[in-house]
Write an enzyme that holds these catalytic residues in place. Structure first.
Site, PDB file in Angstrom:
ATOM      1  N   THR B 195      56.393  34.438  78.282  1.00  0.00           N
ATOM      2  CA  THR B 195      57.449  33.685  77.602  1.00  0.00           C
ATOM      3  C   THR B 195      56.828  32.505  76.858  1.00  0.00           C
ATOM      4  O   THR B 195      55.870  31.918  77.340  1.00  0.00           O
ATOM      5  CB  THR B 195      58.432  33.168  78.668  1.00  0.00           C
ATOM      6  OG1 THR B 195      59.047  34.294  79.282  1.00  0.00           O
ATOM      7  CG2 THR B 195      59.499  32.263  78.074  1.00  0.00           C
ATOM      8  N   ASP B 226      65.973  33.842  82.551  1.00  0.00           N
ATOM      9  CA  ASP B 226      66.376  32.442  82.438  1.00  0.00           C
ATOM     10  C   ASP B 226      66.226  31.869  81.029  1.00  0.00           C
ATOM     11  O   ASP B 226      66.894  30.893  80.681  1.00  0.00           O
ATOM     12  CB  ASP B 226      65.561  31.573  83.407  1.00  0.00           C
ATOM     13  CG  ASP B 226      64.072  31.583  83.066  1.00  0.00           C
ATOM     14  OD1 ASP B 226      63.527  32.667  82.786  1.00  0.00           O
ATOM     15  OD2 ASP B 226      63.453  30.505  83.074  1.00  0.00           O
TER      16      ASP B 226
END
Lengths: 329, 329
Positions: B195, B226
């Site tokens: 990420t 998330d």
């Protein structure tokens, strides 16, 4: 007599601190906040809505009274509200711009800090049960769209025909919303609101919260509101739990549910003060509206809303029960 | 000499408090946390990864140095990382179980508390730009799936062919992940991580954060992590901003990004202490791993991670620049 009672209370308190705390349970549910004017709500409709709020509270209370888990209590209560055609969740949810009911839900167990959420499902009778299954039967927290329904099928959950969710009133709201939107006229708040939720404290001292919604009438583009966003519309931890209802975008931008609990945890705010600060000040400052229900570990309840009304019902830590729609009652 | 400098500093401080504060800017970016062992990372690969981190930092710094907005800086930095094939975002993202790159992103501007997010998009070259468009050009915060792509088309954003995102290495990871999953063998962390994100403080004192990811290799069921969840993987407010990377489910359950900022806001924790408490204690307690980058309103930086490494680069409030992968450097 009073001093004798006081002595007993002190003794119970001592026993409580020496052994297990005296079990306290509490529960609060909501059926949405919005411009529920006394004029628009007929006595007949108010009666059936209050009856369904009562049934949801009964379902949760039956769990808590038997020493069950807060997680089971909020699941049971939200399931009743999803099955009722009077709220914007499950049966009776609003329609999206494609004429489809598109459902979101989340559940969170403060005990173990576990959570599950689904968004954009169309064939799940009780989205709260799927959110809970995501929490308990998948390694994930959030599943969306067709994938969430594939997961449901995989665990043996029956899919319903999308027509199950339809009510004539919601369908007419969509037609009217499309006309208003074409004409550039704002939609009435009742087209947006009606999200349902529950928060409970069980005898073991655990808090859980659950929320379920159809979102906004005529919504487009796979819009997801605050209800399934852990921290925004739904939150539970060891000390506090919240379920929100309102204009979801503002609740996401303010991380409303977790922000209330963080004020309690990190600054020692009273639950009421924390909930009021967020709902009555922060949300309107940004231009949003709505309300929340909240419980802390002592069984204190808060249910502020900055709209004309919020469907709500509760059983407090002393066993007092109530149902209310407008301010005051 | 030292006392003269001190006097100047005091005088500058007085000028700062009397008029506008001396402008301070700072920026930190990440390219994912995980088990980046020194053995698995060849010198050649390390070199190109550090170069791309540098380019991303340059892109953000160009904005900040010209007096631009933190929002523009984080958008520019994340765009560079999305375009790089070495990170799990945009080009080079991992494949889901259907052999498709499924992208999530979020952006948040602490100035005005605005946010935008997209999840489950397959044809958006720069998901961070779509997240930003959701924030600026729609009344919504979060759009998912086909609906988000329909919105993109509606605002004139070009869609790319899904093959654009493909890299051979990620494709082989998916094939290997499928074999391992069938055999019940755990996946290496590098299949999960990578990420990207950025957090910046601009000369106006505004903080913004952005995150972008392809999620987990071989993910199913429309799983959302998330990164696009406002409050979990991405958060910015007036005092603090955070972008996270790691095992997303744990970051959602702990509302990691907002929790760090809430500890700073409500308890006065130093940014480093708040970030350490959440990343080094709370996340591992639950069984999760990962890291965050964070900035507060004074330009302090924090970048804790509980994994072997986290790709990261920064320019601190004193203009000192750095790039690091493992602990220490």
């Amino acid at each position: 007599m009073r001093s004798a009672m006081l002595l007993v209370a002190v003794w119970l308190g001592w026993v409580g601190s020496a052994a297990a705390a005296t079990p306290v349970t509490a529960m609060v549910i909501h059926g949405g906040a919005g411009t529920i004017s006394r004029e628009s709500l007929t006595p007949e409709r108010e009666k059936v809505i209050r009856a369904d709020l009562d049934r949801a509270l009964d379902a949760g209370q039956a769990v808590l009274g038997a020493g069950g888990a807060a997680l089971d209590a909020v699941t049971a209560a939200v399931q009743v509200l999803e099955d009722s055609p009077y709220f914007n969740a499950g049966k009776g949810a609003v329609f999206n711009a494609d004429g489809v009911n598109e459902l979101d839900s989340a559940v969170m167990d403060g005990h173990g800090q576990r959570a599950g959420a689904v968004a954009g499902v169309h064939r799940i009778r009780n989205p709260v049960l799927l959110a809970r299954a995501v929490m308990e039967k998948s390694p994930h927290v959030m599943l969306v769209g067709d994938g969430a329904e594939a997961f449901a099928t995989g665990i043996g959950m029956a899919l319903v025909d999308p027509s199950y969710f339809r009510t004539e009133e919601r369908w007419q709201q969509l037609q009217d919303a499309k006309k208003r939107t074409s004409a550039g006229i704002a939609l009435p708040r009742r087209y947006y609101f009606g999200t349902v939720g529950a928060v409970a404290l069980d005898a073991s001292g655990h808090i859980a919260a659950a929320t379920s919604t159809g979102g906004m009438t005529n919504k487009r583009w796979g819009r997801v509101g605050d209800a399934p966003i852990i921290g925004a519309g739904t939150w539970a931890d060891a000390g506090c739990g919240v379920s929100a209802t309102g204009w979801g975008e503002f609740f996401i931008r303010l991380n409303v549910a977790h922000d209330i609990c963080a004020r309690v945890a990190y600054r020692g705010d009273a639950l009421n003060d924390a909930a009021d600060a967020v709902v009555m000040q922060r949300v309107p400052e940004l231009g949003g509206d709505g309300g929340v229900i909240a419980i802390d570990a002592k069984g204190n309840l808060a249910m502020p809303f900055n709209t004309a009304g919020m469907y709500r019902a509760w059983i407090d830590r002393d066993g007092r029960r109530g149902t209310a729609i407008y301010s005051g009652h």
